[in-house]
Scaffold this motif. Sequence first.
Motif, PDB file in Angstrom:
ATOM      1  N   GLU A   1       0.832  -1.206   0.000  1.00 36.51           N
ATOM      2  CA  GLU A   1       0.000   0.000   0.000  1.00 36.51           C
ATOM      3  C   GLU A   1       0.868   1.257   0.000  1.00 36.51           C
ATOM      4  O   GLU A   1       1.871   1.338   0.704  1.00 36.51           O
ATOM      5  CB  GLU A   1      -0.892  -0.009   1.251  1.00 36.51           C
ATOM      6  CG  GLU A   1      -1.785   1.214   1.409  1.00 36.51           C
ATOM      7  CD  GLU A   1      -2.498   1.219   2.751  1.00 36.51           C
ATOM      8  OE1 GLU A   1      -2.663   2.305   3.341  1.00 36.51           O
ATOM      9  OE2 GLU A   1      -2.890   0.127   3.210  1.00 36.51           O
ATOM     10  N   PHE A   2       0.473   2.253  -0.801  1.00 33.05           N
ATOM     11  CA  PHE A   2       1.164   3.549  -0.847  1.00 33.05           C
ATOM     12  C   PHE A   2       0.641   4.419   0.290  1.00 33.05           C
ATOM     13  O   PHE A   2      -0.482   4.900   0.248  1.00 33.05           O
ATOM     14  CB  PHE A   2       0.911   4.219  -2.203  1.00 33.05           C
ATOM     15  CG  PHE A   2       1.561   5.573  -2.361  1.00 33.05           C
ATOM     16  CD1 PHE A   2       2.921   5.741  -2.175  1.00 33.05           C
ATOM     17  CD2 PHE A   2       0.800   6.685  -2.717  1.00 33.05           C
ATOM     18  CE1 PHE A   2       3.523   6.982  -2.340  1.00 33.05           C
ATOM     19  CE2 PHE A   2       1.389   7.931  -2.886  1.00 33.05           C
ATOM     20  CZ  PHE A   2       2.744   8.086  -2.696  1.00 33.05           C
ATOM     21  N   ASN A   3       1.466   4.593   1.307  1.00 33.23           N
ATOM     22  CA  ASN A   3       1.029   5.294   2.521  1.00 33.23           C
ATOM     23  C   ASN A   3       2.160   6.168   3.068  1.00 33.23           C
ATOM     24  O   ASN A   3       2.978   5.720   3.873  1.00 33.23           O
ATOM     25  CB  ASN A   3       0.589   4.273   3.574  1.00 33.23           C
ATOM     26  CG  ASN A   3       0.187   4.944   4.877  1.00 33.23           C
ATOM     27  OD1 ASN A   3      -0.065   6.156   4.921  1.00 33.23           O
ATOM     28  ND2 ASN A   3       0.131   4.177   5.947  1.00 33.23           N
ATOM     29  N   PRO A   4       2.224   7.435   2.647  1.00 35.29           N
ATOM     30  CA  PRO A   4       3.291   8.333   3.105  1.00 35.29           C
ATOM     31  C   PRO A   4       3.322   8.559   4.613  1.00 35.29           C
ATOM     32  O   PRO A   4       4.345   9.000   5.154  1.00 35.29           O
ATOM     33  CB  PRO A   4       2.986   9.650   2.371  1.00 35.29           C
ATOM     34  CG  PRO A   4       2.179   9.256   1.182  1.00 35.29           C
ATOM     35  CD  PRO A   4       1.368   8.088   1.633  1.00 35.29           C
ATOM     36  N   GLU A   5       2.218   8.240   5.310  1.00 33.69           N
ATOM     37  CA  GLU A   5       2.173   8.415   6.771  1.00 33.69           C
ATOM     38  C   GLU A   5       3.257   7.594   7.466  1.00 33.69           C
ATOM     39  O   GLU A   5       3.630   7.892   8.602  1.00 33.69           O
ATOM     40  CB  GLU A   5       0.794   7.997   7.315  1.00 33.69           C
ATOM     41  CG  GLU A   5      -0.398   8.738   6.709  1.00 33.69           C
ATOM     42  CD  GLU A   5      -0.413  10.218   7.052  1.00 33.69           C
ATOM     43  OE1 GLU A   5      -0.032  10.568   8.194  1.00 33.69           O
ATOM     44  OE2 GLU A   5      -0.799  11.026   6.175  1.00 33.69           O
ATOM     45  N   ARG A   6       3.760   6.569   6.791  1.00 34.91           N
ATOM     46  CA  ARG A   6       4.837   5.749   7.367  1.00 34.91           C
ATOM     47  C   ARG A   6       6.065   6.593   7.703  1.00 34.91           C
ATOM     48  O   ARG A   6       6.868   6.211   8.554  1.00 34.91           O
ATOM     49  CB  ARG A   6       5.284   4.659   6.386  1.00 34.91           C
ATOM     50  CG  ARG A   6       4.251   3.677   5.937  1.00 34.91           C
ATOM     51  CD  ARG A   6       4.894   2.698   4.953  1.00 34.91           C
ATOM     52  NE  ARG A   6       3.922   2.089   4.060  1.00 34.91           N
ATOM     53  CZ  ARG A   6       3.262   0.967   4.320  1.00 34.91           C
ATOM     54  NH1 ARG A   6       3.463   0.358   5.464  1.00 34.91           N
ATOM     55  NH2 ARG A   6       2.406   0.475   3.448  1.00 34.91           N
ATOM     56  N   PHE A   7       6.232   7.696   6.967  1.00 30.84           N
ATOM     57  CA  PHE A   7       7.423   8.519   7.134  1.00 30.84           C
ATOM     58  C   PHE A   7       7.105   9.861   7.792  1.00 30.84           C
ATOM     59  O   PHE A   7       7.790  10.850   7.551  1.00 30.84           O
ATOM     60  CB  PHE A   7       8.106   8.718   5.774  1.00 30.84           C
ATOM     61  CG  PHE A   7       8.692   7.443   5.230  1.00 30.84           C
ATOM     62  CD1 PHE A   7       9.953   7.017   5.625  1.00 30.84           C
ATOM     63  CD2 PHE A   7       7.969   6.645   4.352  1.00 30.84           C
ATOM     64  CE1 PHE A   7      10.494   5.837   5.149  1.00 30.84           C
ATOM     65  CE2 PHE A   7       8.499   5.459   3.866  1.00 30.84           C
ATOM     66  CZ  PHE A   7       9.767   5.056   4.268  1.00 30.84           C
ATOM     67  N   LEU A   8       6.091   9.855   8.634  1.00 31.93           N
ATOM     68  CA  LEU A   8       5.719  11.047   9.392  1.00 31.93           C
ATOM     69  C   LEU A   8       5.625  10.708  10.879  1.00 31.93           C
ATOM     70  O   LEU A   8       5.266   9.588  11.250  1.00 31.93           O
ATOM     71  CB  LEU A   8       4.367  11.596   8.915  1.00 31.93           C
ATOM     72  CG  LEU A   8       4.309  12.163   7.489  1.00 31.93           C
ATOM     73  CD1 LEU A   8       2.861  12.480   7.123  1.00 31.93           C
ATOM     74  CD2 LEU A   8       5.174  13.408   7.342  1.00 31.93           C
ATOM     75  N   GLY A   9       5.939  11.684  11.734  1.00 35.37           N
ATOM     76  CA  GLY A   9       5.751  11.535  13.179  1.00 35.37           C
ATOM     77  C   GLY A   9       6.454  10.336  13.760  1.00 35.37           C
ATOM     78  O   GLY A   9       7.591   9.993  13.390  1.00 35.37           O
ATOM     79  N   ASP A  10       5.777   9.653  14.687  1.00 33.34           N
ATOM     80  CA  ASP A  10       6.387   8.520  15.391  1.00 33.34           C
ATOM     81  C   ASP A  10       6.667   7.332  14.471  1.00 33.34           C
ATOM     82  O   ASP A  10       7.567   6.535  14.741  1.00 33.34           O
ATOM     83  CB  ASP A  10       5.458   8.066  16.534  1.00 33.34           C
ATOM     84  CG  ASP A  10       5.345   9.116  17.630  1.00 33.34           C
ATOM     85  OD1 ASP A  10       6.255   9.981  17.714  1.00 33.34           O
ATOM     86  OD2 ASP A  10       4.356   9.100  18.393  1.00 33.34           O
TER      87      ASP A  10
END
Length: 448
Positions: free
Chosen positions: A370-379
């Motif tokens: 899955e394409f999920n940029p949230e992986r590289f944000l915050g914690d």
Amino acid sequence: MSENKKYTYPKKLSIVRFFLDAEKVRKNPIPFHKKYFEKLGDTFSVRIGVTMHLILSRDNDVAQHILQKSHKNYYKSRLQTVYLSKYVGKGLLTSDGNFWLKQRRLIQPAFHKQKMNQLVDNMNHIIDSELNGLFEEKPVDIFPVMSQLAYTVVAKSLFHLSISEEKLKRIKFIIDEVQNFLIKEIRLPHKAWWFSLSGQVEKHLQLSLENNNIIQEIIEERVSLNEQTNDLLQMLLDTRYEGTGEGMSVTQLIDEIKILFTAGYETTANALTFTLYLLAKYPEIQEKVWKEIEVIEKETEDVLEQLQKMIYINAVLNESMRLYPPAWITDRQNIIDDVIGSYHIKKGTLIGVSFYELHRNPKYWSNPDEFNPERFLGDQKKHSMQYFYPFGAGPRMCIGSGFAIYELGLTLFKIIKRYEVKPISGEVQFNPLVTLKPVGVEVLFSKR
């Protein structure tokens, strides 16, 4: 380890299966790697002959071991030190041991962040100029467009105003021709006799020599002018070896410049192409990029400050390179007997790490496809970075990573600011050559 001690290797792929699949693997190894990993585990081996072993892994511990923890015991394979160096010379990418260390220490300061900051304005203008000719409101095969952009950025960052358009085009033609032939040599070793007999090897060696001559003319012209210019060539000319205080010879300088060309533009073009494809496919993520651009532009007009504020854009680029790592695989060969986990491996074992598969390994990534940029944000970012290798790792990590990150961020910023990117192609196609090359990826650029 003594010669009579037993060596142990990961679960073995049948040599019969290996040779049955060999021809298809040469064309596209990725589906077969995935199948073998699912059947045999995250690390498997193939025995060639009586004593030779190959190991392929998507295990993070193996990657860390050969690239960082025990990197001194692992040298680059013949792919780089023999095949590639034949055409691009003996530079950082193709050397090992003390010579590599000497060159790395020499060149590293030229790629320090402060030095890269000096190139940003020039890079910014080049990207603007390249994007002015972008086709609008019609399907565009974006890899050739991004390839030309990335090549021009590298070339003009290296040479600034010291190169004519004619020389620029000729260098690119030679690099592309030589790379395409190199792939044939690597994938079709049984045809080596024919490549030599038919004159193809000699033809491409002559092309490489012509490239040397063009670059040498540019260097000699720069030296004769005796003027300071804000580009990478000047930074390389100004470098000095520790102890002697001498600069690089012209021959060595040519080899390092050829490496920067070879490694520096196709990987960036790949990353930009895959990222634009993904943003076209996921308009809700593209909208978040657009919103971040709006906010950044209101806060500052300074390009360096804008780059520092690209939090979501960088997350998007990282997630794109996770799914489609430009340098999709790396390999090493141990120069002494070694132990990796529970395996006792003999000197000379060839070990490949598939970053493509490691980046999609469900052991490290939830919903890995899955394409999920949230992986590289915050914690989440701290967790993700442990298993992320867009530029390799350890002391041999790509020296131009800072340059690439600036170029990727600026280009994406400018494209999404101007255009809404819409999908044309279906599922993305690619060709895993030395880099992971996108094939026939079409989008439509619609004016905002």
